[in-house]
Design a protein around this motif. Structure first.
Motif, short mmCIF file in Angstrom:
data_model
loop_
_atom_site.label_atom_id
_atom_site.label_comp_id
_atom_site.label_asym_id
_atom_site.label_seq_id
_atom_site.Cartn_x
_atom_site.Cartn_y
_atom_site.Cartn_z
N LEU A 10 0.85 -1.19 0.00
CA LEU A 10 0.00 0.00 0.00
C LEU A 10 0.89 1.24 0.00
N VAL A 11 0.60 2.15 -0.90
CA VAL A 11 1.40 3.36 -1.01
C VAL A 11 0.47 4.52 -1.35
N GLN A 12 0.86 5.70 -0.96
CA GLN A 12 0.05 6.88 -1.27
C GLN A 12 0.35 7.37 -2.69
N THR A 13 -0.58 8.12 -3.22
CA THR A 13 -0.38 8.74 -4.54
C THR A 13 0.93 9.51 -4.55
N ALA A 81 6.02 7.83 -8.90
CA ALA A 81 4.87 8.71 -9.16
C ALA A 81 3.58 7.90 -9.32
N LEU A 82 3.37 7.01 -8.39
CA LEU A 82 2.22 6.11 -8.51
C LEU A 82 0.90 6.86 -8.41
N LYS A 83 -0.07 6.35 -9.15
CA LYS A 83 -1.41 6.93 -9.21
C LYS A 83 -2.43 5.89 -8.76
N PRO A 84 -3.59 6.32 -8.30
CA PRO A 84 -4.62 5.35 -7.91
C PRO A 84 -4.95 4.36 -9.03
N GLU A 85 -4.88 4.81 -10.27
CA GLU A 85 -5.19 3.91 -11.39
C GLU A 85 -4.12 2.85 -11.62
N ASP A 86 -3.01 2.94 -10.91
CA ASP A 86 -2.01 1.88 -10.97
C ASP A 86 -2.36 0.72 -10.03
N THR A 87 -3.39 0.90 -9.23
CA THR A 87 -3.81 -0.18 -8.33
C THR A 87 -4.19 -1.41 -9.12
N LEU A 111 -0.01 -7.66 -5.00
CA LEU A 111 -1.00 -6.59 -5.03
C LEU A 111 -0.36 -5.25 -4.73
N VAL A 112 -0.65 -4.30 -5.61
CA VAL A 112 -0.23 -2.91 -5.41
C VAL A 112 -1.48 -2.07 -5.25
N THR A 113 -1.56 -1.37 -4.14
CA THR A 113 -2.69 -0.49 -3.87
C THR A 113 -2.19 0.92 -3.67
N VAL A 114 -2.71 1.83 -4.48
CA VAL A 114 -2.31 3.24 -4.39
C VAL A 114 -3.50 4.03 -3.87
N SER A 115 -3.32 4.62 -2.71
CA SER A 115 -4.41 5.38 -2.10
C SER A 115 -4.37 6.83 -2.56
#
Length: 116
Positions: A10-13, A81-87, A111-115
């Motif tokens: 889990l990572v933030q935007t 530079a992760l984005k929520p759509e990379d989840t 699983l990659v979750t971008v909040s």
């Protein structure tokens, strides 16, 4: 051939993650990463062929980098530079040689979750 992926979380935007995939057996020279987001089909994220030809999905160009450590039979996906759509669930992929042709192999997924 077996592929073992790791590094999701889990990572933030705007954050970064690095995925790793360790291959065993004759993994061949075409290695990559796919992802599957909820409600969407599986898509190619990045691949490397023969250690020198790179392919990236348009949506990740400039943000993701695929690399390989040949002696370790390990390849990586550096995601910045992760984005929520990379989840998505990310799968490592290899096309390995078999007698008379080749075969696709897919790891178990991480699983990659971008909040936001």
């Amino acid at each position: 051939v077996q592929l073992q992926a790791s590094g999701g979380g889990l990572v933030q935007t705007g954050g970064s993650l690095r995925l790793s995939c360790v291959g065993s057996g004759n993994i061949g020279s075409i290695l990559g990463w796919y992802r599957e987001a909820p409600g969407k089909g599986r898509e190619l994220v990045a691949s490397i062929r023969d250690g020198s030809t790179y392919v990236y999905a348009d949506s990740v160009k400039g943000r993701f980098t695929i690399s390989i450590d040949i002696p370790k039979s390990t390849w990586y996906l550096q995601m910045n530079a992760l984005k929520p759509e990379d989840t998505a669930v990310y799968y490592c992929h290899a096309i390995g040689p078999i007698k008379g042709g080749s075969r696709d192999y897919l790891g178990q997924g991480t699983l990659v979750t971008v909040s936001s």
